[in-house]
Design a protein around this motif. Sequence first.
Motif, PDB file in Angstrom:
ATOM      1  N   VAL A 152       0.771  -0.911  -0.088  1.00  0.00           N
ATOM      2  CA  VAL A 152       0.328   0.079   0.202  1.00  0.00           C
ATOM      3  C   VAL A 152       0.901   1.516   0.241  1.00  0.00           C
ATOM      4  CG1 VAL A 152      -1.882  -1.437   1.313  1.00  0.00           C
ATOM      5  CG2 VAL A 152      -0.230   0.128   2.329  1.00  0.00           C
ATOM      6  N   SER A 153       2.097   1.207   0.559  1.00  0.00           N
ATOM      7  CA  SER A 153       2.884   2.241   0.114  1.00  0.00           C
ATOM      8  C   SER A 153       3.145   2.970  -0.953  1.00  0.00           C
ATOM      9  CB  SER A 153       4.372   2.194   0.820  1.00  0.00           C
ATOM     10  OG  SER A 153       4.872   0.907  -0.081  1.00  0.00           O
ATOM     11  N   CYS A 155       1.037   2.916  -3.021  1.00  0.00           N
ATOM     12  CA  CYS A 155      -0.272   3.697  -3.467  1.00  0.00           C
ATOM     13  C   CYS A 155      -0.425   5.587  -3.802  1.00  0.00           C
ATOM     14  CB  CYS A 155      -1.841   3.342  -2.483  1.00  0.00           C
ATOM     15  SG  CYS A 155      -2.481   1.618  -2.617  1.00  0.00           S
ATOM     16  N   VAL A 156       0.906   5.694  -2.871  1.00  0.00           N
ATOM     17  CA  VAL A 156       0.668   7.365  -2.781  1.00  0.00           C
ATOM     18  C   VAL A 156       1.344   8.075  -3.813  1.00  0.00           C
ATOM     19  CG1 VAL A 156       2.039   7.364  -0.346  1.00  0.00           C
ATOM     20  CG2 VAL A 156       3.514   6.982  -2.750  1.00  0.00           C
ATOM     21  N   GLU A 162      -0.677   3.978  -7.637  1.00  0.00           N
ATOM     22  CA  GLU A 162      -1.445   5.608  -7.888  1.00  0.00           C
ATOM     23  C   GLU A 162      -2.817   5.502  -8.183  1.00  0.00           C
ATOM     24  OE1 GLU A 162       0.291   8.713  -8.972  1.00  0.00           O
ATOM     25  OE2 GLU A 162       0.648   8.283 -11.426  1.00  0.00           O
ATOM     26  N   GLN A 165      -7.471   1.761  -6.669  1.00  0.00           N
ATOM     27  CA  GLN A 165      -8.374   2.153  -4.716  1.00  0.00           C
ATOM     28  C   GLN A 165      -7.825   1.360  -4.053  1.00  0.00           C
ATOM     29  OE1 GLN A 165     -10.462   4.755  -3.686  1.00  0.00           O
ATOM     30  NE2 GLN A 165     -10.701   5.906  -5.426  1.00  0.00           N
ATOM     31  N   LEU A 187       0.162   6.175   5.640  1.00  0.00           N
ATOM     32  CA  LEU A 187      -0.319   6.247   4.893  1.00  0.00           C
ATOM     33  C   LEU A 187      -1.781   6.556   3.982  1.00  0.00           C
ATOM     34  CD1 LEU A 187       1.547   2.797   4.141  1.00  0.00           C
ATOM     35  CD2 LEU A 187       2.136   4.533   2.769  1.00  0.00           C
ATOM     36  N   GLU A 188      -2.405   6.391   4.956  1.00  0.00           N
ATOM     37  CA  GLU A 188      -4.497   6.616   4.338  1.00  0.00           C
ATOM     38  C   GLU A 188      -4.241   7.797   4.272  1.00  0.00           C
ATOM     39  OE1 GLU A 188      -7.865   4.944   5.964  1.00  0.00           O
ATOM     40  OE2 GLU A 188      -7.401   5.362   7.739  1.00  0.00           O
ATOM     41  N   CYS A 191      -2.188   8.862   0.658  1.00  0.00           N
ATOM     42  CA  CYS A 191      -3.263   8.551   0.063  1.00  0.00           C
ATOM     43  C   CYS A 191      -4.103   9.244  -0.951  1.00  0.00           C
ATOM     44  CB  CYS A 191      -3.541   7.031  -0.441  1.00  0.00           C
ATOM     45  SG  CYS A 191      -1.822   6.094   0.002  1.00  0.00           S
ATOM     46  N   CYS A 192      -4.842   9.895  -0.058  1.00  0.00           N
ATOM     47  CA  CYS A 192      -6.438  10.825  -0.369  1.00  0.00           C
ATOM     48  C   CYS A 192      -7.470  10.477  -0.887  1.00  0.00           C
ATOM     49  CB  CYS A 192      -5.479  12.263  -1.288  1.00  0.00           C
ATOM     50  SG  CYS A 192      -4.029  13.004  -1.268  1.00  0.00           S
ATOM     51  N   ARG A 194      -7.898   6.949  -2.153  1.00  0.00           N
ATOM     52  CA  ARG A 194      -7.378   5.874  -2.889  1.00  0.00           C
ATOM     53  C   ARG A 194      -7.256   4.727  -1.921  1.00  0.00           C
ATOM     54  NH1 ARG A 194      -4.297   9.332  -4.847  1.00  0.00           N
ATOM     55  NH2 ARG A 194      -2.048   8.302  -3.883  1.00  0.00           N
ATOM     56  N   LEU A 195      -6.771   5.116  -0.335  1.00  0.00           N
ATOM     57  CA  LEU A 195      -6.564   3.592   0.444  1.00  0.00           C
ATOM     58  C   LEU A 195      -7.347   3.758   1.746  1.00  0.00           C
ATOM     59  CD1 LEU A 195      -4.804   1.256   1.604  1.00  0.00           C
ATOM     60  CD2 LEU A 195      -3.294   3.061   2.488  1.00  0.00           C
TER      61      LEU A 195
END
Length: 216
Positions: A152-153, A155-156, A162, A165, A187-188, A191-192, A194-195
């Motif tokens: 998930v890192s 996903c930024v 990126e 979802q 991270l959450e 990711c704005c 998306r996570l």
Amino acid sequence: QPLDSGDGAGPWRVEDITGVSKDTCIYHLCANPPGIPHPFPQSAWHIQVFLGSTVREYTPISSAGAWEEGRLDLLVKTYPDGQVSRFFGTLRTVPEAQEAALQSYGVPLEEQNCWVNVSAPLLTLDLPSFAAAPQLALVAGGTGIAPLAQIVSHCVAGSVLERCQVMLLYSSRTVEDILMLEELQRLEVACCGRLQIFHTLTQPATARSRRSATTS
């Protein structure tokens, strides 16, 4: 002393140990920076730990960039019957080993119990192959959060997932057993939207689900 650690395989020294629960610690390992770039900077990766003829696989919770700088963080739970995990439980840091060397009449640092023998990075999952996926669902429990936190890192913004979802469900026994909580919360946020990370607790007295973003 070599200027680099080649491909990263070999002994890494224990610089620090951080306790994160009653039976789990983060072992902060260091070595001379490897002489090559990380082979899987955009994918999930792991290393092997060697203890004699016994081999165990661990997913670092540190980044590929940190590995290139000679830093490696491993999240390890100690099991009473786990040969390698019990070895981790006996490790001491380099400063502790240096003090012990002074008290043991010249036993060199190289022979002190402050080293972990690891492999070069190995591929766990080719994340670019998931770059076009609109959604991704992940489930983890306990220290199994390590490989999924690494995934998930990515996903930024600017990383390989990126546009994806991602929903992560993380199961722990109690609130005190939740690992890497602050990192997951960061991270959450990063990711704005998306996570999304959800926690479930399995201890009957407190079992409930909640969003990590609302955890104090």
